[in-house]
Design a protein around this motif. Structure first.
Motif, PDB file in Angstrom:
ATOM      1  N   ARG A  45       0.825  -1.211   0.000  1.00  0.00           N
ATOM      2  CA  ARG A  45       0.000   0.000   0.000  1.00  0.00           C
ATOM      3  C   ARG A  45       0.863   1.267   0.000  1.00  0.00           C
ATOM      4  O   ARG A  45       0.531   2.242  -0.668  1.00  0.00           O
ATOM      5  CB  ARG A  45      -0.943   0.010   1.201  1.00  0.00           C
ATOM      6  N   VAL A  46       1.953   1.245   0.746  1.00  0.00           N
ATOM      7  CA  VAL A  46       2.865   2.406   0.752  1.00  0.00           C
ATOM      8  C   VAL A  46       3.506   2.563  -0.628  1.00  0.00           C
ATOM      9  O   VAL A  46       3.552   3.665  -1.182  1.00  0.00           O
ATOM     10  CB  VAL A  46       3.928   2.274   1.862  1.00  0.00           C
ATOM     11  N   LEU A  47       3.997   1.459  -1.193  1.00  0.00           N
ATOM     12  CA  LEU A  47       4.600   1.502  -2.523  1.00  0.00           C
ATOM     13  C   LEU A  47       3.600   2.034  -3.552  1.00  0.00           C
ATOM     14  O   LEU A  47       3.926   2.910  -4.359  1.00  0.00           O
ATOM     15  CB  LEU A  47       5.077   0.098  -2.922  1.00  0.00           C
ATOM     16  N   ALA A  48       2.368   1.524  -3.497  1.00  0.00           N
ATOM     17  CA  ALA A  48       1.335   1.948  -4.445  1.00  0.00           C
ATOM     18  C   ALA A  48       0.976   3.418  -4.263  1.00  0.00           C
ATOM     19  O   ALA A  48       0.820   4.146  -5.242  1.00  0.00           O
ATOM     20  CB  ALA A  48       0.091   1.073  -4.300  1.00  0.00           C
ATOM     21  N   GLY A  49       0.850   3.856  -3.019  1.00  0.00           N
ATOM     22  CA  GLY A  49       0.509   5.262  -2.761  1.00  0.00           C
ATOM     23  C   GLY A  49       1.584   6.211  -3.267  1.00  0.00           C
ATOM     24  O   GLY A  49       1.288   7.215  -3.927  1.00  0.00           O
ATOM     25  N   LEU A  50       2.832   5.894  -2.983  1.00  0.00           N
ATOM     26  CA  LEU A  50       3.930   6.754  -3.437  1.00  0.00           C
ATOM     27  C   LEU A  50       4.095   6.684  -4.950  1.00  0.00           C
ATOM     28  O   LEU A  50       4.405   7.689  -5.589  1.00  0.00           O
ATOM     29  CB  LEU A  50       5.235   6.372  -2.738  1.00  0.00           C
ATOM     30  N   GLY A  51       3.871   5.503  -5.514  1.00  0.00           N
ATOM     31  CA  GLY A  51       3.956   5.372  -6.961  1.00  0.00           C
ATOM     32  C   GLY A  51       2.882   6.182  -7.669  1.00  0.00           C
ATOM     33  O   GLY A  51       3.129   6.789  -8.710  1.00  0.00           O
ATOM     34  N   GLN A  52       1.711   6.223  -7.088  1.00  0.00           N
ATOM     35  CA  GLN A  52       0.598   6.972  -7.686  1.00  0.00           C
ATOM     36  C   GLN A  52       0.732   8.475  -7.473  1.00  0.00           C
ATOM     37  O   GLN A  52       0.506   9.252  -8.390  1.00  0.00           O
ATOM     38  CB  GLN A  52      -0.725   6.500  -7.092  1.00  0.00           C
ATOM     39  N   HIS A  53       1.090   8.888  -6.247  1.00  0.00           N
ATOM     40  CA  HIS A  53       1.023  10.304  -5.892  1.00  0.00           C
ATOM     41  C   HIS A  53       2.366  11.009  -5.816  1.00  0.00           C
ATOM     42  O   HIS A  53       2.403  12.223  -5.650  1.00  0.00           O
ATOM     43  CB  HIS A  53       0.312  10.464  -4.540  1.00  0.00           C
ATOM     44  N   GLY A  54       3.464  10.274  -5.873  1.00  0.00           N
ATOM     45  CA  GLY A  54       4.770  10.908  -5.708  1.00  0.00           C
ATOM     46  C   GLY A  54       5.050  11.100  -4.230  1.00  0.00           C
ATOM     47  O   GLY A  54       4.603  10.323  -3.397  1.00  0.00           O
ATOM     48  N   ALA A  55       5.780  12.129  -3.882  1.00  0.00           N
ATOM     49  CA  ALA A  55       6.153  12.369  -2.486  1.00  0.00           C
ATOM     50  C   ALA A  55       4.921  12.627  -1.628  1.00  0.00           C
ATOM     51  O   ALA A  55       4.016  13.357  -2.023  1.00  0.00           O
ATOM     52  CB  ALA A  55       7.116  13.548  -2.392  1.00  0.00           C
ATOM     53  N   MET A  56       4.913  11.991  -0.443  1.00  0.00           N
ATOM     54  CA  MET A  56       3.815  12.139   0.517  1.00  0.00           C
ATOM     55  C   MET A  56       4.398  12.032   1.914  1.00  0.00           C
ATOM     56  O   MET A  56       5.465  11.464   2.107  1.00  0.00           O
ATOM     57  CB  MET A  56       2.779  11.014   0.354  1.00  0.00           C
ATOM     58  N   THR A  57       3.668  12.549   2.877  1.00  0.00           N
ATOM     59  CA  THR A  57       4.045  12.336   4.270  1.00  0.00           C
ATOM     60  C   THR A  57       3.469  10.999   4.734  1.00  0.00           C
ATOM     61  O   THR A  57       2.546  10.457   4.113  1.00  0.00           O
ATOM     62  CB  THR A  57       3.502  13.447   5.188  1.00  0.00           C
ATOM     63  N   ALA A  58       3.979  10.485   5.835  1.00  0.00           N
ATOM     64  CA  ALA A  58       3.443   9.247   6.389  1.00  0.00           C
ATOM     65  C   ALA A  58       1.979   9.427   6.782  1.00  0.00           C
ATOM     66  O   ALA A  58       1.158   8.516   6.608  1.00  0.00           O
ATOM     67  CB  ALA A  58       4.277   8.800   7.584  1.00  0.00           C
ATOM     68  N   THR A  59       1.642  10.607   7.291  1.00  0.00           N
ATOM     69  CA  THR A  59       0.255  10.888   7.674  1.00  0.00           C
ATOM     70  C   THR A  59      -0.664  10.823   6.456  1.00  0.00           C
ATOM     71  O   THR A  59      -1.735  10.220   6.502  1.00  0.00           O
ATOM     72  CB  THR A  59       0.154  12.271   8.352  1.00  0.00           C
ATOM     73  N   ALA A  60      -0.223  11.421   5.351  1.00  0.00           N
ATOM     74  CA  ALA A  60      -1.022  11.400   4.125  1.00  0.00           C
ATOM     75  C   ALA A  60      -1.148   9.974   3.588  1.00  0.00           C
ATOM     76  O   ALA A  60      -2.219   9.571   3.122  1.00  0.00           O
ATOM     77  CB  ALA A  60      -0.410  12.311   3.072  1.00  0.00           C
ATOM     78  N   LEU A  61      -0.065   9.208   3.679  1.00  0.00           N
ATOM     79  CA  LEU A  61      -0.117   7.806   3.239  1.00  0.00           C
ATOM     80  C   LEU A  61      -1.110   7.006   4.070  1.00  0.00           C
ATOM     81  O   LEU A  61      -1.855   6.196   3.538  1.00  0.00           O
ATOM     82  CB  LEU A  61       1.263   7.160   3.367  1.00  0.00           C
ATOM     83  N   GLY A  62      -1.105   7.235   5.375  1.00  0.00           N
ATOM     84  CA  GLY A  62      -2.040   6.542   6.251  1.00  0.00           C
ATOM     85  C   GLY A  62      -3.476   6.844   5.894  1.00  0.00           C
ATOM     86  O   GLY A  62      -4.322   5.951   5.836  1.00  0.00           O
ATOM     87  N   ALA A  63      -3.754   8.116   5.631  1.00  0.00           N
ATOM     88  CA  ALA A  63      -5.112   8.520   5.262  1.00  0.00           C
ATOM     89  C   ALA A  63      -5.508   7.935   3.907  1.00  0.00           C
ATOM     90  O   ALA A  63      -6.619   7.421   3.739  1.00  0.00           O
ATOM     91  CB  ALA A  63      -5.227  10.034   5.239  1.00  0.00           C
ATOM     92  N   GLN A  64      -4.596   7.986   2.953  1.00  0.00           N
ATOM     93  CA  GLN A  64      -4.880   7.511   1.610  1.00  0.00           C
ATOM     94  C   GLN A  64      -5.099   5.998   1.583  1.00  0.00           C
ATOM     95  O   GLN A  64      -5.937   5.501   0.855  1.00  0.00           O
ATOM     96  CB  GLN A  64      -3.727   7.910   0.672  1.00  0.00           C
ATOM     97  N   SER A  65      -4.351   5.275   2.397  1.00  0.00           N
ATOM     98  CA  SER A  65      -4.404   3.815   2.367  1.00  0.00           C
ATOM     99  C   SER A  65      -5.238   3.201   3.487  1.00  0.00           C
ATOM    100  O   SER A  65      -5.322   1.982   3.600  1.00  0.00           O
ATOM    101  CB  SER A  65      -2.981   3.246   2.447  1.00  0.00           C
ATOM    102  N   SER A  66      -5.834   4.033   4.329  1.00  0.00           N
ATOM    103  CA  SER A  66      -6.633   3.569   5.471  1.00  0.00           C
ATOM    104  C   SER A  66      -5.838   2.654   6.396  1.00  0.00           C
ATOM    105  O   SER A  66      -6.324   1.615   6.836  1.00  0.00           O
ATOM    106  CB  SER A  66      -7.899   2.848   4.996  1.00  0.00           C
ATOM    107  N   MET A  67      -4.591   3.063   6.676  1.00  0.00           N
ATOM    108  CA  MET A  67      -3.739   2.278   7.567  1.00  0.00           C
ATOM    109  C   MET A  67      -3.377   3.084   8.804  1.00  0.00           C
ATOM    110  O   MET A  67      -3.194   4.301   8.726  1.00  0.00           O
ATOM    111  CB  MET A  67      -2.430   1.883   6.872  1.00  0.00           C
ATOM    112  N   HIS A  68      -3.239   2.396   9.921  1.00  0.00           N
ATOM    113  CA  HIS A  68      -2.807   3.009  11.168  1.00  0.00           C
ATOM    114  C   HIS A  68      -1.359   3.465  11.022  1.00  0.00           C
ATOM    115  O   HIS A  68      -0.571   2.852  10.292  1.00  0.00           O
ATOM    116  CB  HIS A  68      -2.935   1.995  12.309  1.00  0.00           C
ATOM    117  N   LYS A  69      -1.002   4.525  11.740  1.00  0.00           N
ATOM    118  CA  LYS A  69       0.337   5.098  11.605  1.00  0.00           C
ATOM    119  C   LYS A  69       1.452   4.111  11.947  1.00  0.00           C
ATOM    120  O   LYS A  69       2.535   4.179  11.374  1.00  0.00           O
ATOM    121  CB  LYS A  69       0.469   6.375  12.436  1.00  0.00           C
TER     122      LYS A  69
END
Length: 148
Positions: A45-69
């Motif tokens: 999910r982290v790989l997919a989120g960064l691949g899709q959106h480019g640079a992101m914060t961990a907080t943004a990744l958590g929100a985008q992927s519905s994962m706990h920090k």
């Protein structure tokens, strides 16, 4: 003995059915990225989120992927260990870091995109045209109502 209205048939309860179906599909797809790249679900999910959106914060990744920090943090640490992502401190807020894929991480993402699309196509192929349209419409309607 409980009355008919006092019993919840879990297998017919829509929230459970949606969860169960999502879990079945997710586990099936996990075999693809685990076998190919040795990734866990949070790492994918982290790989997919960064691949899709480019640079992101961990907080943004958590929100985008519905994962706990915590899960995001562990996945980020593992992808960093593999040298698939780098962290860059935020110049304005030193508590935040921007995460981005390295060339190796981007190559892994690009390897997985066609596999993910093929998996989705195979899954959708199990449904008739009308069923595909109906499920897409129903999911969109539920998401719209729940997000509002």
């Amino acid at each position: 003995m409980p009355g008919e209205h006092d019993i919840l048939e879990l297998e017919n309860f829509l929230p459970y059915r949606l969860y169960h179906l999502a879990d079945l599909v997710s586990r099936d797809f996990a075999r693809v990225y685990k076998d190919r790249l040795g990734l866990t679900r949070p790492e994918w999910r982290v790989l997919a989120g960064l691949g899709q959106h480019g640079a992101m914060t961990a907080t943004a990744l958590g929100a985008q992927s519905s994962m706990h920090k915590t899960k995001v943090s562990r996945a980020v640490a593992e992808l960093e260990r593999r040298r698939w992502l780098v962290r860059t401190p935020d110049e304005k807020d030193r508590r935040a870091e921007h995460l981005a894929l390295t060339r190796a991480g981007l190559a892994a993402y690009r390897e997985m995109v066609p596999l993910a699309k093929a998996f989705e196509a195979e899954l959708l192929h199990k449904l008739r045209d009308g069923e595909r349209a109906a499920i897409a419409t129903a999911l969109s309607a539920l998401e719209k109502k729940l997000v509002a």
